[in-house]
Design a protein around this motif. Structure first.
Motif, PDB file in Angstrom:
ATOM      1  N   GLN A  32      10.391  -0.879 -12.987  1.00 46.90           N
ATOM      2  CA  GLN A  32      11.779  -1.120 -12.575  1.00 46.90           C
ATOM      3  C   GLN A  32      12.198  -0.123 -11.792  1.00 46.90           C
ATOM      4  N   GLY A  33      13.103  -0.357 -10.673  1.00 47.45           N
ATOM      5  CA  GLY A  33      13.721   0.809  -9.774  1.00 47.45           C
ATOM      6  C   GLY A  33      15.009  -0.057  -9.275  1.00 47.45           C
ATOM      7  N   SER A  34      15.509   1.026  -8.481  1.00 50.53           N
ATOM      8  CA  SER A  34      16.646   0.697  -7.822  1.00 50.53           C
ATOM      9  C   SER A  34      16.845   1.567  -6.651  1.00 50.53           C
ATOM     10  N   SER A  35      17.181   0.750  -5.517  1.00 47.86           N
ATOM     11  CA  SER A  35      17.537   1.440  -4.005  1.00 47.86           C
ATOM     12  C   SER A  35      18.552   0.723  -3.234  1.00 47.86           C
ATOM     13  N   GLU A  36      18.871   1.500  -2.189  1.00 44.86           N
ATOM     14  CA  GLU A  36      19.659   0.898  -1.301  1.00 44.86           C
ATOM     15  C   GLU A  36      19.232   0.416  -0.187  1.00 44.86           C
ATOM     16  N   GLU A  37      17.710   0.722  -0.039  1.00 49.75           N
ATOM     17  CA  GLU A  37      17.069  -0.009   0.988  1.00 49.75           C
ATOM     18  C   GLU A  37      16.952  -1.721   0.762  1.00 49.75           C
ATOM     19  N   SER A  38      17.167  -2.230   1.853  1.00 43.15           N
ATOM     20  CA  SER A  38      17.339  -3.573   1.822  1.00 43.15           C
ATOM     21  C   SER A  38      15.748  -4.338   2.402  1.00 43.15           C
ATOM     22  N   ARG A  39      14.688  -3.735   1.977  1.00 40.88           N
ATOM     23  CA  ARG A  39      13.424  -4.426   2.607  1.00 40.88           C
ATOM     24  C   ARG A  39      12.560  -4.761   1.171  1.00 40.88           C
ATOM     25  N   PRO A  40      13.133  -5.582   0.544  1.00 45.62           N
ATOM     26  CA  PRO A  40      12.336  -5.937  -0.751  1.00 45.62           C
ATOM     27  C   PRO A  40      10.683  -6.043  -0.374  1.00 45.62           C
ATOM     28  N   LEU A  41      10.045  -6.665   0.435  1.00 51.18           N
ATOM     29  CA  LEU A  41       8.759  -6.776   0.831  1.00 51.18           C
ATOM     30  C   LEU A  41       8.002  -5.681   0.843  1.00 51.18           C
ATOM     31  N   VAL A  42       8.937  -4.726   1.721  1.00 51.66           N
ATOM     32  CA  VAL A  42       8.071  -3.166   2.025  1.00 51.66           C
ATOM     33  C   VAL A  42       8.018  -2.597   0.536  1.00 51.66           C
ATOM     34  N   LEU A  43       9.184  -2.834  -0.268  1.00 55.55           N
ATOM     35  CA  LEU A  43       9.173  -2.104  -1.545  1.00 55.55           C
ATOM     36  C   LEU A  43       8.153  -2.561  -2.392  1.00 55.55           C
ATOM     37  N   CYS A  44       7.872  -3.841  -2.450  1.00 55.26           N
ATOM     38  CA  CYS A  44       7.088  -4.512  -3.308  1.00 55.26           C
ATOM     39  C   CYS A  44       5.604  -4.238  -2.714  1.00 55.26           C
ATOM     40  N   GLN A  45       5.392  -4.122  -1.538  1.00 57.58           N
ATOM     41  CA  GLN A  45       3.903  -3.737  -1.040  1.00 57.58           C
ATOM     42  C   GLN A  45       3.771  -2.172  -1.408  1.00 57.58           C
ATOM     43  N   LEU A  61       0.502  -7.453  -8.171  1.00 57.48           N
ATOM     44  CA  LEU A  61       1.684  -7.841  -8.824  1.00 57.48           C
ATOM     45  C   LEU A  61       1.747  -9.332  -9.482  1.00 57.48           C
ATOM     46  N   ALA A  62       1.783  -9.403 -10.679  1.00 60.61           N
ATOM     47  CA  ALA A  62       2.168 -10.956 -11.082  1.00 60.61           C
ATOM     48  C   ALA A  62       3.608 -11.574 -10.975  1.00 60.61           C
ATOM     49  N   SER A  63       4.576 -10.695 -10.736  1.00 58.70           N
ATOM     50  CA  SER A  63       5.945 -10.869 -10.072  1.00 58.70           C
ATOM     51  C   SER A  63       6.567  -9.876  -9.562  1.00 58.70           C
ATOM     52  N   PHE A  64       7.859 -10.231  -8.817  1.00 60.25           N
ATOM     53  CA  PHE A  64       8.551  -9.061  -8.381  1.00 60.25           C
ATOM     54  C   PHE A  64      10.062  -9.865  -7.913  1.00 60.25           C
ATOM     55  N   LEU A  65      10.944  -8.997  -8.505  1.00 62.71           N
ATOM     56  CA  LEU A  65      12.250  -9.582  -8.659  1.00 62.71           C
ATOM     57  C   LEU A  65      12.983  -8.487  -7.701  1.00 62.71           C
TER      58      LEU A  65
END
Length: 107
Positions: free
Chosen positions: A53-66, A75-79
């Motif tokens: 779990q984490g939090s960020s003001e970045e708005s690039r979920p795909l990049v954070l997931c990668q 990863l089995a899941s990403f929210l």
């Protein structure tokens, strides 16, 4: 004197920017991630025994997931703020995962 300060006080409230709210991210690695903090792609993740779990003001979920997948494996899941990645988005995320890609299953 009050007539001079009132416009300045009003202007101060208009000019002060509001802080952006951080987005909450959660991920479940297929294999157990290392416990503790992981820094990846502009976010500090905390990984427990079952999820990260984490939090960020970045708005690039795909990049954070990668970035997380590159550090922990597939990863089995990403929210992102409670919205789950679709299977297509999760496949794009896992394209950067460390380790070998899973074998295709025959029917």
């Amino acid at each position: 004197m009050h007539r001079f300060l009132a416009p300045l006080a009003a202007l101060a409230f208009i000019v002060v920017p509001t802080a952006a709210s951080a987005t909450i991210y959660a991920a479940v690695p297929i294999t157990h991630a290392p416990l503790g903090r992981i820094m990846a792609s502009d976010i500090s993740w905390y990984c427990g025994s079952d999820a990260c779990q984490g939090s960020s003001e970045e708005s690039r979920p795909l990049v954070l997931c990668q970035g997380l997948a590159a550090r922990t494996g597939r990863l089995a899941s990403f929210l992102a703020d409670g919205r789950a990645f679709s299977p297509t988005e999760l496949d794009r995320c896992n394209s950067r995962a460390r380790g070998p890609a899973p074998l295709a299953r025959a029917n």
